[in-house]
Design an enzyme around this catalytic site. Structure first.
Site, PDB file in Angstrom:
ATOM      1  N   THR A  41     -14.873 -22.009  11.134  1.00  0.00           N
ATOM      2  CA  THR A  41     -15.152 -22.530  12.252  1.00  0.00           C
ATOM      3  C   THR A  41     -16.565 -21.350  11.714  1.00  0.00           C
ATOM      4  O   THR A  41     -17.047 -20.805  11.096  1.00  0.00           O
ATOM      5  CB  THR A  41     -15.038 -20.522  13.103  1.00  0.00           C
ATOM      6  OG1 THR A  41     -13.665 -20.741  13.296  1.00  0.00           O
ATOM      7  CG2 THR A  41     -16.042 -21.448  14.177  1.00  0.00           C
ATOM      8  N   SER A  57       0.818  -0.939   0.597  1.00  0.00           N
ATOM      9  CA  SER A  57      -0.072   0.180   0.093  1.00  0.00           C
ATOM     10  C   SER A  57       1.375   1.205   0.142  1.00  0.00           C
ATOM     11  O   SER A  57       0.442   2.257  -0.897  1.00  0.00           O
ATOM     12  CB  SER A  57      -1.226  -0.047   1.322  1.00  0.00           C
ATOM     13  OG  SER A  57      -1.944  -1.072   0.874  1.00  0.00           O
ATOM     14  N   LYS A  68      -9.879  -4.038  10.939  1.00  0.00           N
ATOM     15  CA  LYS A  68     -11.300  -3.462  10.908  1.00  0.00           C
ATOM     16  C   LYS A  68     -12.545  -3.809  10.943  1.00  0.00           C
ATOM     17  O   LYS A  68     -13.318  -2.569  10.517  1.00  0.00           O
ATOM     18  CB  LYS A  68     -11.868  -4.653   9.072  1.00  0.00           C
ATOM     19  CG  LYS A  68     -10.013  -4.432   7.992  1.00  0.00           C
ATOM     20  CD  LYS A  68     -10.327  -5.389   6.905  1.00  0.00           C
ATOM     21  CE  LYS A  68      -9.694  -5.129   5.981  1.00  0.00           C
ATOM     22  NZ  LYS A  68      -9.389  -5.726   4.671  1.00  0.00           N
ATOM     23  N   GLY A  70     -13.679 -18.458   3.582  1.00  0.00           N
ATOM     24  CA  GLY A  70     -13.486 -18.047   4.605  1.00  0.00           C
ATOM     25  C   GLY A  70     -14.861 -17.111   5.121  1.00  0.00           C
ATOM     26  O   GLY A  70     -16.089 -17.566   4.467  1.00  0.00           O
ATOM     27  N   GLY A  96      -5.217 -11.558  -5.927  1.00  0.00           N
ATOM     28  CA  GLY A  96      -5.703 -10.180  -5.150  1.00  0.00           C
ATOM     29  C   GLY A  96      -5.272  -8.608  -5.407  1.00  0.00           C
ATOM     30  O   GLY A  96      -5.428  -7.633  -5.207  1.00  0.00           O
ATOM     31  N   GLY A 148     -13.156 -10.845   7.649  1.00  0.00           N
ATOM     32  CA  GLY A 148     -13.567  -9.247   6.797  1.00  0.00           C
ATOM     33  C   GLY A 148     -13.785  -9.270   5.710  1.00  0.00           C
ATOM     34  O   GLY A 148     -14.674  -8.405   5.004  1.00  0.00           O
ATOM     35  N   ALA A 149     -13.341  -9.850   5.092  1.00  0.00           N
ATOM     36  CA  ALA A 149     -12.499  -9.956   3.483  1.00  0.00           C
ATOM     37  C   ALA A 149     -13.813 -10.552   3.109  1.00  0.00           C
ATOM     38  O   ALA A 149     -14.022 -10.254   2.168  1.00  0.00           O
ATOM     39  CB  ALA A 149     -11.336 -10.385   3.170  1.00  0.00           C
TER      40      ALA A 149
END
Ligand code: NAP
Length: 288
Positions: free
Chosen positions: A161, A25, A74, A134, A256, A137-138
């Site tokens: 989970t 970033s 996040k 998954g 990604g 957050g993503a």
């Protein structure tokens, strides 16, 4: 890093993460600032979870314009914000904060990043079920994009989970009652059917990320349908084990990196009001 001389009035931005590790970033944002001749800097800060509130107090006090948030901030940041966008409300996660005269607003630009990164592959997954690996957050950013931007109406979720899958689904069903969610455990025989039916398989877990490059979610990949897109949000390494499996099955694959670039462009616009010159930025970054 920008080679501008920083004058009073520099737009200060950055990343809050723990650990901060090696993030692309700063290169993306500082390159964009350099191309535009913008008096802006983007720094990476290693902020522990128990220091997040202090970091945001400092942001207000110092007039820092914006932060990106990565693991593990996040979701935890939400109580400290003054306002947040509708996307943050729906996903329960913010990856961008903008400081408007001491008032902090949260945004989720991962949604836009994901939406733009998969746009060119639309023919493979439109009007077909999608499979999300998954439930963090993503995952919520990907699911929001699939439902709102691509009108996907059947989504399989596979996560370690199950309780986290259930919480995620409950949250989305409150707002999107016409979407069918199917929660599957990793070792469920039906996953082969789910893999085969899906036009898009997206990994939103950190499994396979550097340095654990040999890891992969254990699924019957031989069931993959070759007319599908396999998308991994991981960009380091460039080709994960999952993408190798996708290639082996004849699928279209993508990592990604473009998602990262497009979510950065959206954050940049929120902070500066300017479009990020993404084509020039790509040329300056060796990884593109
Ligand atoms: P998060 O909220 O912490 O969620 C992590 C997810 O990964 C959860 O579903 C978790 O499962 C699963 N997971 C983690 N370690 C695991 C393991 N050893 N075995 C099985 N499952 C495991 O994190 P996040 O913010 O969603 O980020 C996840 C990944 O997406 C990271 O690799 C991040 O770099 C990437 N990402 C990329 C971009 C981009 O621009 N390309 C943007 C955002 C995120 P449990 O629920 O069981 O804990």
């Amino acid at each position: 890093m920008s080679d501008l001389n920083f004058l009073p009035g520099t737009i200060v931005t950055g990343l809050l993460s723990h650990p901060v590790g090696h993030s692309f970033s700063p290169s993306i944002h500082n390159s964009a600032a350099r191309v535009l001749g913008l008096n802006m800097v983007y720094l990476a800060f290693n902020v522990r979870p128990d220091s997040l509130e202090d970091a945001l107090t400092g942001m207000r006090a110092l007039g820092i314009k914006g932060f990106n948030l990565s693991l593990p901030h996040k979701k935890k940041v939400l109580p400290f914000l003054d306002h947040h966008s509708l996307e943050v409300k729906y996903t329960g996660a913010a990856n961008t904060i903008a400081n408007h005269e001491g008032k902090l607003t949260g945004y989720n630009t991962d949604i836009k990043g994901f939406t733009k990164a998969i746009e060119i592959y639309g023919e493979f997954f439109r009007e077909r079920p999608a499979l999300v690996l998954g439930a963090g957050g993503a995952a919520s950013a990907a699911i929001y994009s699939l439902i709102v931007e691509y009108r996907i109406r059947k989504i399989f979720i596979i996560n370690r989970t199950l309780q986290n899958s259930a919480l995620l689904v409950m949250n989305f069903l409150e707002h999107f009652k016409d979407v069918e969610f199917v929660i599957l455990p990793i070792d469920e025989p039906y996953t082969a059917t789910a893999l085969n039916e899906s036009g898009l398989i997206v990994n939103t877990t950190s499994i396979g990320m550097h340095p654990n490059v040999h890891e992969i979610v254990d699924l019957p990949y031989e069931a993959l349908n070759r007319d599908s897109l396999v998308f991994d949000m991981i960009y380091n390494p460039v080709k994960t084990k999952l993408l190798e499996e996708g290639e082996r099955a004849g699928c279209i694959t993508s990592n990604g990196l473009y998602m990262l670039l497009y979510q950065a462009a959206e954050s940049f616009k929120i902070w500066t009001g300017m479009e990020m010159p993404v084509e020039e930025v790509k040329k300056l970054l060796p990884q593109f």
